[in-house]
Design an enzyme around this catalytic site. Structure first.
Site, mmCIF file in Angstrom:
data_model
loop_
_atom_site.group_PDB
_atom_site.id
_atom_site.type_symbol
_atom_site.label_atom_id
_atom_site.label_comp_id
_atom_site.label_asym_id
_atom_site.label_seq_id
_atom_site.Cartn_x
_atom_site.Cartn_y
_atom_site.Cartn_z
ATOM 1 N N LEU A 49 1.016 -0.732 0.032
ATOM 2 C CA LEU A 49 0.251 0.090 -0.127
ATOM 3 C C LEU A 49 1.273 1.230 0.118
ATOM 4 O O LEU A 49 1.417 1.482 0.977
ATOM 5 C CB LEU A 49 -1.053 -0.007 1.313
ATOM 6 C CG LEU A 49 -1.409 -1.158 1.340
ATOM 7 C CD1 LEU A 49 -3.198 -1.711 2.753
ATOM 8 C CD2 LEU A 49 -2.806 -1.237 0.092
ATOM 9 N N GLY A 95 1.172 -5.099 1.089
ATOM 10 C CA GLY A 95 0.005 -5.090 0.316
ATOM 11 C C GLY A 95 0.098 -5.581 -0.964
ATOM 12 O O GLY A 95 -0.875 -6.921 -1.622
ATOM 13 N N ASN A 119 4.688 -7.115 6.387
ATOM 14 C CA ASN A 119 5.852 -6.770 7.356
ATOM 15 C C ASN A 119 4.775 -5.910 8.357
ATOM 16 O O ASN A 119 5.821 -4.922 8.342
ATOM 17 C CB ASN A 119 6.527 -5.965 6.738
ATOM 18 C CG ASN A 119 6.465 -5.176 5.543
ATOM 19 O OD1 ASN A 119 5.783 -5.250 5.222
ATOM 20 N ND2 ASN A 119 7.783 -4.007 5.321
ATOM 21 N N GLU A 120 3.385 -5.688 8.443
ATOM 22 C CA GLU A 120 3.378 -4.294 9.173
ATOM 23 C C GLU A 120 3.818 -4.193 10.123
ATOM 24 O O GLU A 120 3.713 -2.728 10.307
ATOM 25 C CB GLU A 120 1.964 -4.584 9.188
ATOM 26 C CG GLU A 120 0.528 -4.808 7.604
ATOM 27 C CD GLU A 120 0.874 -5.837 6.412
ATOM 28 O OE1 GLU A 120 1.664 -6.727 7.138
ATOM 29 O OE2 GLU A 120 0.515 -5.895 5.298
HETATM 30 N N1 CO8 Z 1 4.878 3.416 -0.820
HETATM 31 C C1 CO8 Z 1 5.002 5.043 -0.931
HETATM 32 N N2 CO8 Z 1 6.051 5.062 -0.806
HETATM 33 C C2 CO8 Z 1 7.352 4.472 -1.217
HETATM 34 C C3 CO8 Z 1 6.263 3.095 -0.482
HETATM 35 C C4 CO8 Z 1 5.894 2.679 0.186
HETATM 36 N N3 CO8 Z 1 4.570 1.148 0.318
HETATM 37 N N4 CO8 Z 1 8.226 1.723 -0.731
HETATM 38 C C5 CO8 Z 1 9.145 2.574 -1.381
HETATM 39 N N5 CO8 Z 1 8.468 3.841 -1.418
HETATM 40 C C6 CO8 Z 1 9.350 5.125 -1.523
HETATM 41 C C7 CO8 Z 1 10.008 5.320 -1.090
HETATM 42 O O1 CO8 Z 1 10.090 6.244 -0.048
HETATM 43 C C8 CO8 Z 1 11.080 6.261 -2.382
HETATM 44 O O2 CO8 Z 1 10.946 7.482 -2.222
HETATM 45 P P1 CO8 Z 1 11.913 8.702 -3.125
HETATM 46 O O3 CO8 Z 1 12.543 8.156 -4.012
HETATM 47 O O4 CO8 Z 1 11.378 9.903 -2.638
HETATM 48 O O5 CO8 Z 1 12.933 8.615 -1.486
HETATM 49 C C9 CO8 Z 1 10.944 5.478 -3.679
HETATM 50 O O6 CO8 Z 1 9.747 4.826 -3.276
HETATM 51 C C10 CO8 Z 1 11.602 4.525 -3.754
HETATM 52 O O7 CO8 Z 1 12.178 3.615 -2.782
HETATM 53 P P2 CO8 Z 1 13.526 2.881 -2.122
HETATM 54 O O8 CO8 Z 1 14.531 3.732 -2.332
HETATM 55 O O9 CO8 Z 1 13.258 2.383 -1.401
HETATM 56 O O10 CO8 Z 1 13.844 1.755 -3.691
HETATM 57 P P3 CO8 Z 1 14.216 0.325 -3.223
HETATM 58 O O11 CO8 Z 1 14.506 -0.678 -5.005
HETATM 59 O O12 CO8 Z 1 15.828 0.277 -2.465
HETATM 60 O O13 CO8 Z 1 13.370 -0.634 -2.452
HETATM 61 C C11 CO8 Z 1 11.488 -1.375 -1.459
HETATM 62 C C12 CO8 Z 1 11.568 -0.854 -3.099
HETATM 63 C C13 CO8 Z 1 11.826 -2.720 -0.875
HETATM 64 C C14 CO8 Z 1 9.921 -1.956 -1.898
HETATM 65 C C15 CO8 Z 1 11.496 -0.589 -0.192
HETATM 66 O O14 CO8 Z 1 11.365 0.357 -0.740
HETATM 67 C C16 CO8 Z 1 10.673 -0.868 0.826
HETATM 68 O O15 CO8 Z 1 10.872 -1.376 2.179
HETATM 69 N N6 CO8 Z 1 8.998 -0.082 0.073
HETATM 70 C C17 CO8 Z 1 8.221 -0.564 2.139
HETATM 71 C C18 CO8 Z 1 7.483 -1.348 1.445
HETATM 72 C C19 CO8 Z 1 6.791 -1.451 3.022
HETATM 73 O O16 CO8 Z 1 7.203 -1.473 3.831
HETATM 74 N N7 CO8 Z 1 5.386 -1.526 2.772
HETATM 75 C C20 CO8 Z 1 4.237 -1.042 3.542
HETATM 76 C C21 CO8 Z 1 3.548 -0.294 2.965
HETATM 77 S S1 CO8 Z 1 1.947 -0.584 4.386
HETATM 78 C C22 CO8 Z 1 0.910 -2.307 3.933
HETATM 79 O O17 CO8 Z 1 0.713 -2.401 2.459
HETATM 80 C C23 CO8 Z 1 -0.172 -2.546 4.340
HETATM 81 C C24 CO8 Z 1 -0.904 -2.076 5.168
HETATM 82 C C25 CO8 Z 1 -2.055 -2.649 6.035
HETATM 83 C C26 CO8 Z 1 -2.731 -1.391 6.569
HETATM 84 C C27 CO8 Z 1 -3.482 -1.865 7.716
HETATM 85 C C28 CO8 Z 1 -3.428 -0.566 9.045
HETATM 86 C C29 CO8 Z 1 -4.587 -1.112 10.025
#
Ligand code: CO8
Length: 309
Positions: free
Chosen positions: A115, A160, A184-185
């Site tokens: 997400l 997500g 990994n939430e």
């Molecule tokens: N949302 C928004 N922006 C993101 C996300 C995301 N999920 N993931 C990465 N980005 C952004 C980064 O901030 C970065 O932005 P900028 O260029 O402006 O600095 C850009 O995308 C590129 O990211 P990286 O440099 O980190 O890219 P890499 O290729 O090195 O790594 C990964 C890619 C492995 C995907 C890494 O970005 C990562 O680990 N991202 C986080 C993933 C994550 O933890 N997602 C969880 C989202 S929460 C969810 O899905 C469920 C929620 C359920 C809610 C329940 C609530 C009650």
């Protein structure tokens, strides 16, 4: 097109999950052809449609669609992405020529980053409500799809992104320990909702899900395979070939028998969200609006940015 407009359009189109729809097994279809193009024959007729976030190509002779996420940098599931995804699935579901869909990413190394965290940070209650409804809609549609759904996971797939793969009938992942997958939430200080958890438990079992969810584990591909989180690992260059072969195997069965069996296995889980949908939205809004949760999410985004420098 603005995301809000797309959501309204989706609402008007009467999108319904499998548990609420008449089954598609009464569609008169011939025997399933192979989804692999036989060598030497002219290219099969192919229809494609594409939007800002997703590209879809349907091979009419095999009935297999290829859906590719193409939303750089990381295929995060924004409101617009989720809406386009639901609309694309709806189109395929309603297309008599389509029997299965392979879902993958057009970006290198990333299947989907889950997400879009920015959709859950510093927004209005109305926005949170609209966003969460779109997340629910996508899951109801994908988990409840009548189509054969195969995830070809060609990169990392946290939270997500993992849910999208878990909602398919079969998961094949590129054999690369740098790619990880999991819910990994907990690492973000948030909690996977019950229907994320139910989907996970139905695949890996209670004990593995309990440990993995509490620790917010992201499992490298080989470990994900050992845990049963993905069904197969293949070298990256063989991923699409394998996905097509698996699809052919699943399409060799009569649609009606496979679909009825899928409904039998998934209906209770789908019905649970349908019955508690509004309550689930309220819970999400209450949780995500807390200052402590907002702070956790902001810190997590900062950590992602710092990791780069
Ligand atoms: N949302 C928004 N922006 C993101 C996300 C995301 N999920 N993931 C990465 N980005 C952004 C980064 O901030 C970065 O932005 P900028 O260029 O402006 O600095 C850009 O995308 C590129 O990211 P990286 O440099 O980190 O890219 P890499 O290729 O090195 O790594 C990964 C890619 C492995 C995907 C890494 O970005 C990562 O680990 N991202 C986080 C993933 C994550 O933890 N997602 C969880 C989202 S929460 C969810 O899905 C469920 C929620 C359920 C809610 C329940 C609530 C009650």
């Amino acid at each position: 097109m603005a995301a809000a407009t797309l959501v309204r359009r989706l609402g008007r189109s009467g999108v319904l999950p499998l548990c609420c729809r008449p089954p598609a097994w009464d569609r008169a279809r011939g025997p399933p052809p192979s989804p692999l193009q036989p060598p030497g024959l002219p290219l099969a007729p192919c229809r494609s449609f594409s939007n800002n976030k997703i590209q879809v190509e349907l091979d009419e002779s095999s009935g297999v669609a290829m859906m590719k996420f193409k939303s750089p940098p990381v295929n995060s599931l924004s409101l617009e992405f989720l809406t386009e995804f639901s609309i694309s699935l709806e189109k395929l579901e309603n297309d008599r020529a389509c029997r299965g869909v392979i879902i993958t990413s057009a970006l290198p190394k990333i299947f989907s980053s889950g997400l879009d965290i920015t959709e859950m940070c510093g927004k209005s209650v109305e926005h949170y409500s609209e966003f969460w409804r779109a997340v629910q809609e996508l899951w109801l549609r994908l988990y409840g799809s009548n189509l054969v759904t195969v995830a070809a996971v060609n990169g990392s797939s946290p939270a997500g992104g993992c849910l999208v793969a878990l909602s398919c009938d079969y998961r094949i992942m590129a054999d690369n320990p740098k790619f990880s997958i999991g819910l990994n939430e907990a690492q973000l200080g948030i909690v996977a909702p019950f229907w994320f958890k139910d989907t996970f438990v139905n695949i890996v079992g209670h004990r593995i899900a309990e440990r993995s969810l509490q620790l917010g584990s992201l499992h490298p591909a080989p470990e994900a395979h050992r845990l049963g989180l993905v069904d197969e690992l293949v070298p990256e260059e063989k991923l699409m070939e394998k996905a097509a072969a698996v699809m052919a195997q699943w399409l060799a069965l009569p649609d009606h028998a496979r679909q009825l069996t899928k409904t039998m296995m998934r209906k209770a889980v789908l019905d649970r969200l349908v019955a508690h949908r509004e309550e689930d939205i309220k819970n999400f809004i209450t949780f995500i609006s807390k200052e402590s949760i907002q702070k956790s999410l902001r810190m997590y985004m900062e950590m992602l940015k710092k990791k780069k420098s």
